[in-house]
Design a protein around this motif. Structure first.
Motif, PDB file in Angstrom:
ATOM      1  N   MET A   1       2.043   3.279  32.562  1.00 35.26           N
ATOM      2  CA  MET A   1       2.490   2.910  31.219  1.00 35.26           C
ATOM      3  C   MET A   1       2.007   3.914  30.188  1.00 35.26           C
ATOM      4  SD  MET A   1       4.467   0.400  31.535  1.00 35.26           S
ATOM      5  CE  MET A   1       4.665   0.065  29.798  1.00 35.26           C
ATOM      6  N   ASN A   3       1.452   7.061  30.716  1.00 35.31           N
ATOM      7  CA  ASN A   3       2.270   8.262  30.860  1.00 35.31           C
ATOM      8  C   ASN A   3       3.642   8.087  30.231  1.00 35.31           C
ATOM      9  OD1 ASN A   3       0.286   9.675  32.139  1.00 35.31           O
ATOM     10  ND2 ASN A   3       1.189   9.573  34.174  1.00 35.31           N
ATOM     11  N   LEU A   4       4.252   6.927  30.446  1.00 33.56           N
ATOM     12  CA  LEU A   4       5.556   6.667  29.859  1.00 33.56           C
ATOM     13  C   LEU A   4       5.488   6.686  28.332  1.00 33.56           C
ATOM     14  CD1 LEU A   4       7.011   3.858  32.159  1.00 33.56           C
ATOM     15  CD2 LEU A   4       7.709   6.249  32.033  1.00 33.56           C
ATOM     16  N   ILE A   7       5.389  10.282  27.285  1.00 32.03           N
ATOM     17  CA  ILE A   7       6.704  10.914  27.402  1.00 32.03           C
ATOM     18  C   ILE A   7       7.602  10.521  26.228  1.00 32.03           C
ATOM     19  CG2 ILE A   7       8.847  10.949  28.751  1.00 32.03           C
ATOM     20  CD1 ILE A   7       7.049  10.557  31.243  1.00 32.03           C
ATOM     21  N   ILE A   8       7.629   9.231  25.929  1.00 31.73           N
ATOM     22  CA  ILE A   8       8.519   8.720  24.883  1.00 31.73           C
ATOM     23  C   ILE A   8       8.103   9.216  23.502  1.00 31.73           C
ATOM     24  CG2 ILE A   8       9.305   6.610  23.726  1.00 31.73           C
ATOM     25  CD1 ILE A   8       9.030   5.211  26.479  1.00 31.73           C
ATOM     26  N   LEU A 144       2.129  13.309  34.898  1.00 36.11           N
ATOM     27  CA  LEU A 144       3.163  13.038  33.905  1.00 36.11           C
ATOM     28  C   LEU A 144       4.543  13.411  34.453  1.00 36.11           C
ATOM     29  CD1 LEU A 144       3.674  12.148  30.956  1.00 36.11           C
ATOM     30  CD2 LEU A 144       3.428  14.525  30.280  1.00 36.11           C
ATOM     31  N   SER A 147       5.829  10.561  36.488  1.00 37.44           N
ATOM     32  CA  SER A 147       6.253   9.487  35.583  1.00 37.44           C
ATOM     33  C   SER A 147       7.595   9.810  34.943  1.00 37.44           C
ATOM     34  CB  SER A 147       5.199   9.265  34.490  1.00 37.44           C
ATOM     35  OG  SER A 147       3.961   8.900  35.055  1.00 37.44           O
ATOM     36  N   GLN A 148       7.802  11.078  34.590  1.00 40.04           N
ATOM     37  CA  GLN A 148       9.074  11.503  34.008  1.00 40.04           C
ATOM     38  C   GLN A 148      10.210  11.299  35.010  1.00 40.04           C
ATOM     39  OE1 GLN A 148       9.984  12.514  31.020  1.00 40.04           O
ATOM     40  NE2 GLN A 148      12.025  13.296  31.444  1.00 40.04           N
ATOM     41  N   SER A 150      10.297   9.039  37.450  1.00 47.32           N
ATOM     42  CA  SER A 150      10.525   7.593  37.543  1.00 47.32           C
ATOM     43  C   SER A 150      11.276   7.077  36.321  1.00 47.32           C
ATOM     44  CB  SER A 150       9.187   6.862  37.681  1.00 47.32           C
ATOM     45  OG  SER A 150       8.507   7.271  38.839  1.00 47.32           O
ATOM     46  N   PHE A 151      10.930   7.618  35.161  1.00 48.86           N
ATOM     47  CA  PHE A 151      11.579   7.221  33.917  1.00 48.86           C
ATOM     48  C   PHE A 151      13.068   7.580  33.945  1.00 48.86           C
ATOM     49  CE2 PHE A 151      12.588   8.184  29.371  1.00 48.86           C
ATOM     50  CZ  PHE A 151      12.502   6.894  28.891  1.00 48.86           C
TER      51      PHE A 151
END
Length: 274
Positions: A1, A3-4, A7-8, A144, A147-148, A150-151
């Motif tokens: 979370m 990491n997301l 990113i956002i 990261l 995570s990117q 997965s996002f």
């Protein structure tokens, strides 16, 4: 979370507006799927540039240096071709390979993430490259990039792709083969010289086409420091990619002319080859 969230909230700041609009993609997709395309392929001699930075900044990753050249190229276009205000902030996405060598024996296909990068291009080439290096290290250390990935998978599944266009100028991916570079006689009866490829794509649907609406620069560097550049084909005109290829030649020439001690570097390279 965490990491997301990073990113956002990562600040993407770019005024270049180089992407192909979604409306243009909708209008041109059918024609694109029927039309033969000629690949855009360029070579650049960056020997003196690479040797200089290898000598004085040996810890800087060569791929980061090439990314920095592209950042400088889009800055040049912003200033000289588009005459933009606030032209120095360049945002792009850098490819990250998220498979370890061990995982490559387990999985088929490409597992890659395009992690956002924002740089101030009104700095020296080495400063930009060092900043890219630091950011790449951070997104790998904190996973990261995974995570990117997965996002993006989540966004595709939820059909969020194509709802909003990211304000970035380009994407950079490198397709060097490190194993062949280190052992050039791996292939029996042959000597490896360089990696070249012409890139093509055939979107299966509108969503796939919208995911590739940016200039995607693909680079490879030979052992003799010859930089090879090609692009994923854009839906619509090839002119934006051609402009980048032409501007990169100007930027490389200017930077190599401005190198200090370039005569000494050239002599050292010649003596080492001899």
């Amino acid at each position: 979370m965490a990491n997301l969230f990073k990113i956002i909230t990562y600040k993407i700041k770019d005024t270049g507006n180089y992407s192909i609009s979604y409306e243009q993609i909708k209008q041109n997709l059918a024609e694109y799927q029927q039309k033969l395309r000629n690949p855009i392929m360029r070579y650049y001699d960056v020997n003196s540039l690479i040797n200089y930075y290898k000598k004085y900044y040996p810890n800087v990753n060569t791929n980061s240096l090439i990314s920095a050249l592209l950042v400088k190229t889009f800055y040049w276009l912003n200033v000289h071709k588009k005459q933009l205000a606030n032209a120095e902030m360049i945002s792009y996405r850098m490819l990250s390979d998220i498979l370890t060598p061990k995982m490559r024996n387990q999985y088929l296909g490409n597992y890659i993430a395009y992690v956002p990068v924002t740089m101030n291009a009104n700095q020296s080439l080495i400063d930009i490259a060092q900043n890219i290096d630091a950011w790449v290290k951070e997104f790998r250390d904190t996973k990261l990039d995974v995570s990117q990935y997965s996002f993006l998978e989540f966004a595709i599944a939820k059909k969020l792709v194509g709802k909003k266009d990211d304000p970035i100028s380009f994407t950079h991916t490198s397709f060097n083969n490190r194993r062949l570079f280190k052992k050039v006689n791996t292939l029996i009866g042959a000597t490896f010289i360089e990696m070249i490829a012409s890139i093509n794509s055939e979107p299966l649907d509108l969503m796939g086409a919208m995911m590739n609406n940016k200039i995607i620069a693909c680079t490879s560097l030979s052992n003799s420091n010859r930089l090879y550049l090609t692009f994923y084909p854009l839906i619509g005109s090839d002119q934006p990619s051609i402009d980048v290829a032409d501007a990169l030649a100007l930027v490389i020439t200017q930077l190599q002319q401005e190198l200090p001690d370039k005569e000494m570097i050239s002599k050292q390279v010649i003596s080492s080859v001899a």
